[in-house]
Enzyme design. Structure first.
Site, mmCIF file in Angstrom:
data_model
loop_
_atom_site.group_PDB
_atom_site.id
_atom_site.type_symbol
_atom_site.label_atom_id
_atom_site.label_comp_id
_atom_site.label_asym_id
_atom_site.label_seq_id
_atom_site.Cartn_x
_atom_site.Cartn_y
_atom_site.Cartn_z
ATOM 1 N N GLU A 40 0.736 -1.148 0.019
ATOM 2 C CA GLU A 40 0.044 0.182 0.145
ATOM 3 C C GLU A 40 0.920 1.224 0.086
ATOM 4 O O GLU A 40 1.900 1.385 0.628
ATOM 5 C CB GLU A 40 -0.789 0.110 1.270
ATOM 6 N N HIS A 41 0.421 2.298 -0.798
ATOM 7 C CA HIS A 41 1.270 3.463 -1.141
ATOM 8 C C HIS A 41 2.674 3.236 -1.512
ATOM 9 O O HIS A 41 3.627 4.111 -1.098
ATOM 10 C CB HIS A 41 1.389 4.278 0.296
ATOM 11 N N THR A 42 2.769 2.150 -2.016
ATOM 12 C CA THR A 42 4.284 1.763 -2.763
ATOM 13 C C THR A 42 4.145 2.253 -4.140
ATOM 14 O O THR A 42 5.107 2.682 -4.911
ATOM 15 C CB THR A 42 4.383 0.271 -2.495
ATOM 16 N N SER A 74 -26.180 6.073 -15.143
ATOM 17 C CA SER A 74 -25.838 4.841 -14.293
ATOM 18 C C SER A 74 -26.785 4.672 -13.234
ATOM 19 O O SER A 74 -27.895 5.458 -12.887
ATOM 20 C CB SER A 74 -24.604 5.493 -13.458
ATOM 21 N N GLY A 129 -16.412 3.969 -3.200
ATOM 22 C CA GLY A 129 -15.978 4.518 -2.059
ATOM 23 C C GLY A 129 -15.641 3.820 -0.895
ATOM 24 O O GLY A 129 -15.501 3.941 0.277
ATOM 25 N N LEU A 132 -12.269 -0.334 -3.030
ATOM 26 C CA LEU A 132 -12.069 -1.678 -3.729
ATOM 27 C C LEU A 132 -11.955 -1.044 -5.250
ATOM 28 O O LEU A 132 -12.270 -1.774 -6.224
ATOM 29 C CB LEU A 132 -13.510 -2.419 -3.526
ATOM 30 N N SER A 134 -13.858 1.066 -7.297
ATOM 31 C CA SER A 134 -14.780 1.392 -8.092
ATOM 32 C C SER A 134 -14.514 2.415 -9.227
ATOM 33 O O SER A 134 -14.924 2.477 -10.257
ATOM 34 C CB SER A 134 -16.188 1.650 -7.356
ATOM 35 N N GLU A 167 -7.758 10.235 -13.841
ATOM 36 C CA GLU A 167 -7.952 10.394 -12.439
ATOM 37 C C GLU A 167 -7.058 11.323 -11.712
ATOM 38 O O GLU A 167 -7.460 12.234 -10.992
ATOM 39 C CB GLU A 167 -7.425 9.056 -11.542
ATOM 40 N N ASP A 179 -4.512 0.605 -9.304
ATOM 41 C CA ASP A 179 -5.777 0.041 -9.499
ATOM 42 C C ASP A 179 -5.876 -0.148 -10.817
ATOM 43 O O ASP A 179 -6.672 -1.337 -11.125
ATOM 44 C CB ASP A 179 -6.573 1.086 -8.945
HETATM 45 C C1 GLA Z 1 -5.478 4.402 -3.954
HETATM 46 C C2 GLA Z 1 -4.675 4.668 -5.160
HETATM 47 C C3 GLA Z 1 -3.448 3.698 -5.590
HETATM 48 C C4 GLA Z 1 -2.669 3.343 -4.410
HETATM 49 C C5 GLA Z 1 -3.455 2.961 -3.133
HETATM 50 C C6 GLA Z 1 -2.460 2.818 -2.046
HETATM 51 O O1 GLA Z 1 -6.198 3.032 -4.042
HETATM 52 O O2 GLA Z 1 -5.647 4.785 -6.371
HETATM 53 O O3 GLA Z 1 -2.963 4.435 -6.741
HETATM 54 O O4 GLA Z 1 -1.782 4.455 -4.284
HETATM 55 O O5 GLA Z 1 -4.271 4.081 -3.125
HETATM 56 O O6 GLA Z 1 -1.848 1.656 -2.023
#
Ligand code: GLA
Length: 387
Positions: A40-42, A74, A129, A132, A134, A167, A179
């Site tokens: 995460e956050h990598t 939608s 939100g 996951l 979306s 995004e 993602d």
């Molecule tokens: C969100 C961002 C991803 C990633 C994660 C953390 O999901 O969209 O790019 O940085 O946070 O791992």
């Protein structure tokens, strides 16, 4: 997560298309949400992540039309069509959910790709939100529709980068590439080891059922938005750490001892999370490749502790879900996604899955929090055309 079958969701998107625009769509495309198993956050630190695709996602029924406008409807957003003119389309002009598909069209057109008018109807069985992805599912399902309908010469990895551009520059959320790559490249019964420097992905087996295990996704019902300040602040702290250490990105730091050169304690903690998280991802991937899914639990939990204590992106409902899940027999548990809200995943022996889910639900009830949505999830196939 709702329980609509893929087929039911496909029909429902087609029905919405006919109701709004008349006639049949030219095709239907589907993209799943994702759970990040670890890492995460990598991604924006050019490091490693290990996501898998969910069996729930977004369906898009679409057809080309003559005017230079994209119409978007939608089912989850009331079903009314929103018209987005393509000429003059620019960041800031479209808000809310429609900004994601409009942003993909904008990103493709900005790079010279011929995307023109379309009618689009969306249905989804993935909570929005909930951490996951979306948003990536919506970007990638509409992006695949654009690639097919306008015959764009774009690979899946390239499409992922257009989704990210939408995004970052159109919606205004400074997220990484994980993602979109997960949604587009994941395979059934596998996680995807992503090297976020090269954007290369390698499938790693993740067959929890055969190992007698279950993976629970626990939506804590706390909503998050990455265009809020917290995500961007973490990102800037990481960039500052890399700069202070004279490296291109935190990916290049492989030994936490190198971080002692950082004077600012907050920056040091942020960097320590990223450096140790990259190591955990590689350890989990190695265990999965060796068929030792039962050994990854402590690494998942260590990731949560690091996100909670060093990176400060956890939230009370997530911490409680992790603590209670572990107490009720989970082998490991962690928040997943960017944080500040969203979901937790717990790896449990299959026979304890129900007890873990019940224990988490009763803690939420005791604390007076909205009931969490808990589902057993399986690594599923990534985005594809359905018809
Ligand atoms: C969100 C961002 C991803 C990633 C994660 C953390 O999901 O969209 O790019 O940085 O946070 O791992």
């Amino acid at each position: 997560m709702l329980r609509a079958t893929l087929n039911g969701m496909e029909q429902s998107a087609v029905q919405l298309f006919s109701d709004r625009y008349g006639g049949e769509p030219e095709g239907v495309w589907y993209a799943p949400g994702r759970v990040n198993l670890i890492g995460e956050h990598t991604d924006y630190n050019e490091g490693f992540a290990l996501p898998f695709a969910l069996g729930a996602g977004v369906c898009v029924a679409a057809a080309r039309r003559d005017r230079d406008t994209i119409s978007l409807a939608s089912r989850q957003q009331g079903g009314a069509a929103i018209a987005v003119p393509l000429t003059g389309l620019a960041p800031g002009l479209v808000r809310g959910w429609a900004a994601y598909p409009a942003g993909v069209a904008w990103a493709l057109r900005s790079a010279g790709h011929q995307v023109a008018g379309m009618n689009i109807a969306v249905d989804a069985d993935l909570a929005m939100g909930a951490g996951l992805s979306s948003s990536a599912a919506l970007e990638c399902a509409t992006g695949l529709a654009m690639v097919d309908l306008f015959r764009l010469p774009i690979s899946r990895s390239e499409l992922a980068a257009f989704g990210r551009r939408a995004e970052n520059d159109f919606v205004g959320a400074p997220t990484g590439l994980m993602d979109q790559l997960a949604v587009l490249l994941c395979e059934q019964q596998h996680a995807l080891l992503l090297d976020c420097r090269s954007a290369a992905g390698t499938s790693v087996p993740l067959d929890v059922a055969s190992a007698g295990l279950a993976l629970l996704a626990i939506d804590t019902r706390v909503k998050h938005e990455h265009s809020d300040g917290g995500y961007g602040a973490r990102r800037r702290a990481c960039e500052k750490a890399a700069q202070d250490l004279g490296e291109r990105a935190l990916r290049d730091i492989t030994d936490v001892r190198m971080l002692s050169k950082l004077d600012d304690l907050v920056i040091l903690r942020r960097a320590r999370h990223v450096v140790t998280e990259n190591q955990r991802v590689l350890q989990v991937a190695a265990q999965l490749s060796a068929g030792r899914t039962d050994r990854i639990g402590p690494l998942l939990t260590a990731s949560h502790v690091s996100l909670r204590d060093d990176f400060d992106v956890s939230w009370p409902e997530a911490d409680a879900a992790v603590e209670v899940a572990l107490g009720a027999g989970a082998l490991g548990a962690r928040m997943t996604g960017g944080g500040f809200g969203g979901s937790v995943i717990a790896l449990t022996p299959a026979r304890s899955a129900q007890a873990v889910a019940d224990a988490v639900a009763s803690r939420f009830s005791l604390n007076g929090w909205p009931a969490p949505a808990i589902a057993s999830v399986r690594p599923s196939q990534g985005a594809r055309r359905l018809r």
